[in-house]
Design a protein around this motif. Structure first.
Motif, PDB file in Angstrom:
ATOM      1  N   UNK A   1       0.819  -1.215   0.000  1.00 38.72           N
ATOM      2  CA  UNK A   1       0.000   0.000   0.000  1.00 38.72           C
ATOM      3  C   UNK A   1       0.854   1.266   0.000  1.00 38.72           C
ATOM      4  N   UNK A   2       2.130   1.133   0.347  1.00 39.84           N
ATOM      5  CA  UNK A   2       3.031   2.282   0.420  1.00 39.84           C
ATOM      6  C   UNK A   2       3.661   2.646  -0.932  1.00 39.84           C
ATOM      7  N   UNK A   3       3.525   1.783  -1.948  1.00 36.32           N
ATOM      8  CA  UNK A   3       4.187   2.027  -3.234  1.00 36.32           C
ATOM      9  C   UNK A   3       3.894   3.400  -3.853  1.00 36.32           C
ATOM     10  N   UNK A   4       2.672   3.935  -3.773  1.00 37.96           N
ATOM     11  CA  UNK A   4       2.448   5.262  -4.364  1.00 37.96           C
ATOM     12  C   UNK A   4       3.318   6.372  -3.755  1.00 37.96           C
ATOM     13  N   UNK A   5       3.903   6.135  -2.600  1.00 41.30           N
ATOM     14  CA  UNK A   5       4.777   7.135  -1.997  1.00 41.30           C
ATOM     15  C   UNK A   5       6.069   7.319  -2.792  1.00 41.30           C
TER      16      UNK A   5
ATOM     17  N   UNK B   1      13.470  15.780   5.525  1.00 40.73           N
ATOM     18  CA  UNK B   1      12.328  15.180   4.832  1.00 40.73           C
ATOM     19  C   UNK B   1      11.936  13.869   5.501  1.00 40.73           C
ATOM     20  N   UNK B   2      10.640  13.625   5.606  1.00 36.52           N
ATOM     21  CA  UNK B   2      10.187  12.322   6.110  1.00 36.52           C
ATOM     22  C   UNK B   2      10.491  11.244   5.074  1.00 36.52           C
ATOM     23  N   UNK B   3      10.487   9.991   5.533  1.00 32.69           N
ATOM     24  CA  UNK B   3      10.865   8.917   4.632  1.00 32.69           C
ATOM     25  C   UNK B   3       9.809   7.845   4.432  1.00 32.69           C
ATOM     26  N   UNK B   4       9.986   7.117   3.355  1.00 32.27           N
ATOM     27  CA  UNK B   4       9.180   5.937   3.074  1.00 32.27           C
ATOM     28  C   UNK B   4       9.445   4.887   4.148  1.00 32.27           C
ATOM     29  N   UNK B   5      10.683   4.804   4.575  1.00 31.18           N
ATOM     30  CA  UNK B   5      11.070   3.961   5.694  1.00 31.18           C
ATOM     31  C   UNK B   5      12.050   4.761   6.540  1.00 31.18           C
ATOM     32  N   UNK B   6      12.323   4.272   7.726  1.00 32.04           N
ATOM     33  CA  UNK B   6      13.230   5.002   8.596  1.00 32.04           C
ATOM     34  C   UNK B   6      13.802   4.125   9.685  1.00 32.04           C
ATOM     35  N   UNK B   7      14.705   4.706  10.443  1.00 35.02           N
ATOM     36  CA  UNK B   7      15.386   3.966  11.499  1.00 35.02           C
ATOM     37  C   UNK B   7      14.398   3.486  12.567  1.00 35.02           C
ATOM     38  N   UNK B   8      13.423   4.317  12.914  1.00 35.50           N
ATOM     39  CA  UNK B   8      12.423   3.901  13.912  1.00 35.50           C
ATOM     40  C   UNK B   8      11.582   2.739  13.396  1.00 35.50           C
TER      41      UNK B   8
ATOM     42  N   UNK C   1      10.216 -10.987   4.902  1.00 33.34           N
ATOM     43  CA  UNK C   1       9.829 -11.890   5.989  1.00 33.34           C
ATOM     44  C   UNK C   1       8.369 -11.690   6.381  1.00 33.34           C
ATOM     45  N   UNK C   2       7.652 -10.847   5.633  1.00 31.57           N
ATOM     46  CA  UNK C   2       6.227 -10.552   5.859  1.00 31.57           C
ATOM     47  C   UNK C   2       5.967  -9.900   7.213  1.00 31.57           C
ATOM     48  N   UNK C   3       6.962  -9.213   7.732  1.00 29.87           N
ATOM     49  CA  UNK C   3       6.745  -8.461   8.975  1.00 29.87           C
ATOM     50  C   UNK C   3       6.123  -7.115   8.641  1.00 29.87           C
ATOM     51  N   UNK C   4       6.304  -6.664   7.409  1.00 30.14           N
ATOM     52  CA  UNK C   4       5.818  -5.349   7.024  1.00 30.14           C
ATOM     53  C   UNK C   4       6.596  -4.271   7.750  1.00 30.14           C
ATOM     54  N   UNK C   5       6.564  -3.105   7.244  1.00 32.72           N
ATOM     55  CA  UNK C   5       7.209  -1.975   7.893  1.00 32.72           C
ATOM     56  C   UNK C   5       6.155  -0.894   7.971  1.00 32.72           C
ATOM     57  N   UNK C   6       5.192  -1.058   8.860  1.00 33.92           N
ATOM     58  CA  UNK C   6       4.000  -0.235   8.902  1.00 33.92           C
ATOM     59  C   UNK C   6       4.054   0.815   9.988  1.00 33.92           C
ATOM     60  N   UNK C   7       3.712   1.965   9.596  1.00 35.17           N
ATOM     61  CA  UNK C   7       3.311   3.019  10.519  1.00 35.17           C
ATOM     62  C   UNK C   7       2.411   3.950   9.745  1.00 35.17           C
TER      63      UNK C   7
ATOM     64  N   UNK D   1       8.499  13.770  -6.171  1.00 32.83           N
ATOM     65  CA  UNK D   1       8.054  15.167  -6.081  1.00 32.83           C
ATOM     66  C   UNK D   1       8.835  15.985  -5.050  1.00 32.83           C
ATOM     67  N   UNK D   2       9.596  15.310  -4.178  1.00 34.11           N
ATOM     68  CA  UNK D   2      10.384  16.018  -3.174  1.00 34.11           C
ATOM     69  C   UNK D   2       9.689  16.201  -1.839  1.00 34.11           C
ATOM     70  N   UNK D   3       8.486  15.637  -1.678  1.00 34.77           N
ATOM     71  CA  UNK D   3       7.783  15.716  -0.400  1.00 34.77           C
ATOM     72  C   UNK D   3       8.429  14.805   0.640  1.00 34.77           C
ATOM     73  N   UNK D   4       8.995  13.705   0.150  1.00 31.28           N
ATOM     74  CA  UNK D   4       9.556  12.690   1.035  1.00 31.28           C
ATOM     75  C   UNK D   4      10.916  12.248   0.503  1.00 31.28           C
ATOM     76  N   UNK D   5      11.587  11.469   1.337  1.00 33.01           N
ATOM     77  CA  UNK D   5      12.846  10.842   0.967  1.00 33.01           C
ATOM     78  C   UNK D   5      12.631   9.330   1.070  1.00 33.01           C
ATOM     79  N   UNK D   6      13.533   8.550   0.543  1.00 32.59           N
ATOM     80  CA  UNK D   6      13.409   7.101   0.711  1.00 32.59           C
ATOM     81  C   UNK D   6      13.578   6.757   2.186  1.00 32.59           C
TER      82      UNK D   6
END
Length: 187
Positions: A90-94, A131-138, A180-186, A100-105
């Motif tokens: 579901x995150x792919x559209x990001x 910039x916020x990211x698609x994924x992050x350290x947290x 591993x199907x843990x997902x990286x959801x927030x 566009x520069x709204x986010x970073x990887x």
């Protein structure tokens, strides 16, 4: 250098995932009524609001609050939405938000516009300056299973130690989690 990497990698990912994204779009239309893409206001760098894009995984009558505030969110999630969330597809559209520069990887996940305490804690530590990211350290350290205070601690660590190498590690940890199907959801 980071912005160049974001542009190049997001363009490559869009090309790689364009067919799966098209299939997902068709499946969403077949699964439930409503738009394919879900847009929600989120604060970006310096708290400037932008529309984050996600594949819609919930019914259109779902209240606009964080998942934790829904009580039993499963009553709102569509059949296809369960799979999309579990797989993080579901995150792919990001990828378009990145282009566009709204986010970073890689960066702190963008807070919901009404997560005032999280935004305030990030302000106090300067985390909202990047910039916020698609994924992050947290996310790779606990995602939804850690408190906002812990998220901000990891976000601050990332801010203080930002590098291409740390970004690559976080990307690899994210890929491992998704495989591993843990997902990286927030949010």
């Amino acid at each position: 250098m980071k912005r160049t990497m974001d542009i190049v990698l997001s363009m490559i990912a869009i090309i790689v995932f364009i067919i799966p994204m098209s299939i997902i779009a068709i499946l969403i239309k077949l699964d439930s009524e409503g738009p394919i893409i879900y847009k929600q206001q989120r604060p970006s760098k310096e708290k400037k609001l932008f529309n984050i894009y996600k594949f819609r995984t919930m019914r259109t009558d779902t209240p606009n609050v964080s998942t934790e505030e829904l009580g039993d969110p499963s009553q709102f999630i569509t059949k296809l939405g369960k799979f999309l969330r579990k797989s993080s597809l579901d995150e792919l559209p990001q990828l378009f938000n990145i282009l566009l520069g709204d986010m970073s990887i890689v960066g702190p996940r963008p807070a919901l516009y009404n997560q005032y305490e999280l935004i305030k804690m990030r302000d106090e530590l300067g985390v909202n300056s990047i910039r916020p990211g698609l994924t992050g350290f947290a996310q790779v350290r606990g995602r939804d299973f850690i408190s906002d205070k812990e998220k901000v601690k990891y976000d601050k660590y990332y801010l203080d130690n930002m590098s291409i190498w740390l970004d690559l590690k976080i990307i690899l940890w994210t890929i491992r989690s998704v495989v591993k199907s843990e997902g990286v959801r927030v949010g």
